[in-house]
Design an enzyme around this catalytic site. Structure first.
Site, PDB file in Angstrom:
ATOM      1  N   HIS A 155      28.108  54.088  39.520  1.00 34.07           N
ATOM      2  CA  HIS A 155      29.439  53.475  39.520  1.00 34.07           C
ATOM      3  C   HIS A 155      30.174  53.807  38.234  1.00 34.07           C
ATOM      4  O   HIS A 155      29.646  53.594  37.148  1.00 34.07           O
ATOM      5  CB  HIS A 155      29.343  51.945  39.629  1.00 34.07           C
ATOM      6  CG  HIS A 155      28.632  51.447  40.841  1.00 34.07           C
ATOM      7  ND1 HIS A 155      29.120  51.634  42.118  1.00 34.07           N
ATOM      8  CD2 HIS A 155      27.460  50.775  40.979  1.00 34.07           C
ATOM      9  CE1 HIS A 155      28.279  51.078  42.984  1.00 34.07           C
ATOM     10  NE2 HIS A 155      27.269  50.559  42.315  1.00 34.07           N
ATOM     11  N   LEU A 156      31.413  54.273  38.351  1.00 32.61           N
ATOM     12  CA  LEU A 156      32.239  54.433  37.158  1.00 32.61           C
ATOM     13  C   LEU A 156      32.450  53.067  36.514  1.00 32.61           C
ATOM     14  O   LEU A 156      32.715  52.079  37.203  1.00 32.61           O
ATOM     15  CB  LEU A 156      33.588  55.056  37.529  1.00 32.61           C
ATOM     16  CG  LEU A 156      33.554  56.539  37.905  1.00 32.61           C
ATOM     17  CD1 LEU A 156      34.933  56.988  38.385  1.00 32.61           C
ATOM     18  CD2 LEU A 156      33.101  57.390  36.721  1.00 32.61           C
ATOM     19  N   GLY A 157      32.349  53.034  35.205  1.00 34.00           N
ATOM     20  CA  GLY A 157      32.420  51.768  34.486  1.00 34.00           C
ATOM     21  C   GLY A 157      31.048  51.276  34.083  1.00 34.00           C
ATOM     22  O   GLY A 157      30.929  50.388  33.239  1.00 34.00           O
ATOM     23  N   CYS A 170      28.262  47.551  32.522  1.00 41.54           N
ATOM     24  CA  CYS A 170      29.182  46.567  31.929  1.00 41.54           C
ATOM     25  C   CYS A 170      30.268  46.162  32.911  1.00 41.54           C
ATOM     26  O   CYS A 170      30.465  44.990  33.197  1.00 41.54           O
ATOM     27  CB  CYS A 170      29.808  47.144  30.661  1.00 41.54           C
ATOM     28  SG  CYS A 170      31.111  46.102  29.979  1.00 41.54           S
ATOM     29  N   GLY A 182      14.676  33.736  27.753  1.00 41.64           N
ATOM     30  CA  GLY A 182      15.507  34.414  26.767  1.00 41.64           C
ATOM     31  C   GLY A 182      16.799  33.656  26.523  1.00 41.64           C
ATOM     32  O   GLY A 182      17.570  33.408  27.452  1.00 41.64           O
ATOM     33  N   GLY A 202      19.270  34.629  24.394  1.00 40.29           N
ATOM     34  CA  GLY A 202      20.313  35.469  23.826  1.00 40.29           C
ATOM     35  C   GLY A 202      21.605  35.291  24.597  1.00 40.29           C
ATOM     36  O   GLY A 202      21.745  34.370  25.419  1.00 40.29           O
ATOM     37  N   GLY A 235      21.262  35.324  28.582  1.00 44.17           N
ATOM     38  CA  GLY A 235      20.603  34.129  29.081  1.00 44.17           C
ATOM     39  C   GLY A 235      21.468  32.889  28.960  1.00 44.17           C
ATOM     40  O   GLY A 235      21.554  32.071  29.887  1.00 44.17           O
ATOM     41  N   ILE A 236      22.143  32.744  27.834  1.00 46.40           N
ATOM     42  CA  ILE A 236      22.983  31.565  27.613  1.00 46.40           C
ATOM     43  C   ILE A 236      24.210  31.578  28.521  1.00 46.40           C
ATOM     44  O   ILE A 236      24.628  30.522  29.026  1.00 46.40           O
ATOM     45  CB  ILE A 236      23.393  31.480  26.126  1.00 46.40           C
ATOM     46  CG1 ILE A 236      22.183  31.095  25.265  1.00 46.40           C
ATOM     47  CG2 ILE A 236      24.548  30.508  25.928  1.00 46.40           C
ATOM     48  CD1 ILE A 236      21.540  29.769  25.637  1.00 46.40           C
ATOM     49  N   HIS A 257      51.747  27.682  14.434  1.00 51.25           N
ATOM     50  CA  HIS A 257      51.411  26.305  14.782  1.00 51.25           C
ATOM     51  C   HIS A 257      52.158  25.923  16.054  1.00 51.25           C
ATOM     52  O   HIS A 257      53.330  26.239  16.211  1.00 51.25           O
ATOM     53  CB  HIS A 257      51.830  25.366  13.653  1.00 51.25           C
ATOM     54  CG  HIS A 257      51.662  23.910  14.000  1.00 51.25           C
ATOM     55  ND1 HIS A 257      50.448  23.275  13.953  1.00 51.25           N
ATOM     56  CD2 HIS A 257      52.570  22.977  14.406  1.00 51.25           C
ATOM     57  CE1 HIS A 257      50.608  22.007  14.301  1.00 51.25           C
ATOM     58  NE2 HIS A 257      51.886  21.804  14.579  1.00 51.25           N
TER      59      HIS A 257
END
Length: 465
Positions: free
Chosen positions: A38-40, A43, A181, A183, A186-187, A444
Site C-alpha cells: 500500500h502506498l503510504g 503509518c 508494552g 509505549g 500500547g498506551i 490569549h
C-alpha cells in the site's frame, strides 16, 4: 527481463519512501518507487493515521458521555465499533489515494511489486503477476520500514493474540484486553479500548509507563490512566500464555511473584524489527546490526550509492523522522549538502488520553549530561482556555541550561499537547534561549499560554500561579 535506467529507485512507499521520491523528483531526478502493498506504508494504512481516527472516535465518545457537564442534553451514548472501524479505514483509503496522486503529479513512476537489490546499482522488481523488471539505478533508497517484534510464547495468531494491525479492525469489543508494552502504541490502544468500555490491563517490563518520556510526565500519565480504570502492571513481564478454547490465561511475573490473568484478547506491542529480509543486501556492502541497516548522519550506508531511511535504520521509530530522512537522502543524491538529522530535534507524540508530547532532553538526561538546569512547570488547571474546555489535567515542563539559557527540552501532558510541542521544536531548531521565548507574545486565550508560563516559571517570573 527488460532493463530500465533511472536516477533513483526507492524501495518502500511509506512516509519515508514516498517523501524521498517526491523530493528527488522535485530536484530534477528521474525516480521509480517500488511498493509491494500500500502506498503510504504502515503509518498511513495501518498505523499513525487510522489509529488517530479511532482515537478521535474515542474522544467524541468521552465528550458525549460528559455532555451534561457542558450544558448539553444527550440521550444514551454507546460505541458503534463497526462504524468507528469503517471511518478509520475510509480515512486511510483517502490518504493513500492522495499519495498516489502526488506521486503521479510529480512524475514519479510507481511499480507494484517487491524490490530486491542485485548488486549495488541494480534492483529487480517482482510484480504481482510474476513478471520481473530490472532497474539500473544511479542511487537506491531503502525505505522498507519495520514490523512488530514477536515475543516467544506470545506469537500473534490474528484472532485472539493481536498486533496493532488486528487491534485496529476488531469485529467485536473484547470484555478484557491485555496489552503487553506501555509505549506509545500500547498506551494509545489502551486509551481507545478503555473509552469503549473494555477492561484494559497493561503490562510493562520497565517501572513506568511511556518509559522514553520524562519521569515526571510518566508519573502524571500513570495517575491519569489509573483514574480512567486502566490497570497497570509495571516492572512486570508475561512469562506464559495459555490458549484455551474459551479464554486466554496470561501468567505475569511482578515483584518476584506470579499471578494469572484471564483475558479475551492480548495485544503485543513491544518494539519493532527492521524489514531487512529479501532485500538482496548480501550482494552489497550494506551492514545490518540487530535488524537495522547501518547508516551515517546523512542516511548513507556502507555501500556507496545506497541510502537507508526510517524505521529500517532504528530509533526513533517515528514517521516524521522517516520523512525528514527522506528529504536528506534525496538532497544528498542531488548533490546538495543538507544538515544532518539531530535526533534531539525530533518531537515525540503519544495520542492517548491525556496526550503526551516532548522534544529534546528530559530533566534527568540533561543532568546526566552534566548540565546545570533550570526547570519550569505550568499546570493546565491555571490556564483559562483549558478551564473553558473542561480539560485541566496536565502541565507543560521546560528544561533550560542554567548557564546559557538554551532550551534543552520540553515535556507536555494534557489537552492538544501534540499540536503545541512543535512550538518548542521550532525554538530548539532556532537555538532559542529563554530570552527569545520570554519576548514572544502568545495569543490569549489559548492552551499555548501554558508554554510561555512554563518558561517564566523556570526563571522565577511565572504570573498565573
Amino acid at each position: 527481463m527488460s532493463t530500465q535506467g533511472v536516477d533513483v529507485v526507492v524501495i518502500g512507499g511509506g512516509p519515508g519512501g514516498y517523501v524521498a521520491a517526491l523530493r528527488a523528483a522535485q530536484l530534477g531526478l528521474s525516480v521509480t518507487l517500488v511498493e509491494r502493498e500500500h502506498l503510504g506504508g504502515v503509518c498511513l494504512n495501518w498505523g499513525c493515521i487510522p489509529t488517530k481516527a479511532l482515537l478521535r472516535s474515542a474522544e467524541v465518545l468521552r465528550l458525549a458521555r460528559n455532555a451534561a457537564s457542558y450544558g448539553v442534553k444527550a440521550g444514551p451514548v454507546e460505541a458503534d465499533l463497526a462504524a468507528m472501524v469503517a471511518r478509520s479505514r475510509k480515512v486511510a483509503e483517502t490518504l493513500s489515494q492522495g499519495v498516489a496522486y502526488l506521486l503521479k503529479k510529480n512524475k514519479v513512476t510507481v511499480l507494484d511489486g517487491a524490490g530486491r537489490l542485485d548488486g549495488p546499482r541494480h534492483v529487480v522488481v517482482t510484480r504481482p503477476d510474476g513478471r520481473s523488471t530490472r532497474l539500473e539505478a544511479g542511487a537506491v533508497i531503502l525505505a522498507t520500514g519495520a514490523r512488530a517484534r514477536v515475543v516467544p510464547g506470545l506469537e500473534p495468531d490474528g484472532r485472539r493474540v493481536w498486533t496493532a494491525r488486528e487491534a485496529m479492525v476488531p469485529e467485536s469489543l473484547p470484555q478484557r484486553l491485555l496489552i503487553v508494552g506501555a509505549g506509545a502504541i500500547g498506551i494509545e490502544f489502551a486509551s481507545f479500548y478503555a473509552a469503549c468500555g473494555v477492561k484494559v490491563t497493561v503490562v510493562e517490563v520497565q517501572d513506568r509507563v511511556l518509559p522514553l518520556e520524562d519521569e515526571e510526565i510518566s508519573a502524571l500519565a500513570r495517575a491519569a490512566f489509573e483514574k480512567q480504570g486502566i490497570g497497570l502492571m509495571l516492572g512486570a513481564k508475561v512469562t506464559a500464555l495459555r490458549r484455551d478454547d474459551d479464554a486466554l490465561t496470561a501468567t505475569v511475573e511482578v515483584a518476584e511473584r506470579t499471578r494469572d490473568l484471564s483475558v479475551d484478547r492480548v495485544l503485543v506491542s513491544v518494539g519493532t524489527v527492521g524489514n531487512v529480509e529479501d532485500l538482496g543486501l548480501e550482494t552489497t556492502r550494506v551492514q545490518v546490526e540487530r535488524t537495522r541497516v547501518r547508516t551515517d548522519d546523512l542516511c548513507r550506508t556502507d555501500e556507496p550509492g545506497i541510502y537507508a531511511i526510517g524505521d529500517l535504520t532504528g530509533p526513533p521509530w517515528l514517521a516524521h523522522k522517516a520523512s525528514h530522512e527522506g528529504l536528506i537522502a534525496a538532497a544528498v543524491i542531488a548533490g546538495q549538502t543538507p544538515a544532518p538529522l539531530d535526533p534531539l530535534a525530533v518531537p515525540a507524540c503519544t495520542y492517548g488520553h491525556p496526550q503526551v508530547a516532548s522534544v529534546g532532553l528530559s530533566e534527568r538526561a540533561a543532568r546526566d549530561k552534566g548540565h546545570s538546569v533550570r526547570v519550569g512547570r505550568f499546570p493546565f488547571r491555571a490556564n483559562g482556555k483549558a478551564i473553558a474546555l473542561g480539560d485541566v489535567d496536565g502541565l507543560v515542563k521546560t528544561v533550560f541550561d542554567a548557564d546559557t539559557g538554551a532550551l534543552l527540552g520540553a515535556h507536555l501532558i494534557g489537552p492538544e499537547v501534540t499540536e503545541m510541542v512543535q512550538g518548542f521544536a521550532v525554538a530548539r531548531t532556532l537555538e532559542t534561549t529563554e530570552a527569545e521565548l520570554m519576548h514572544t507574545i502568545f495569543p490569549h486565550p489559548t492552551l499555548s499560554e501554558a508554554m510561555a508560563e512554563s518558561v517564566l516559571d523556570a526563571y522565577g517570573r511565572v504570573l498565573h500561579v
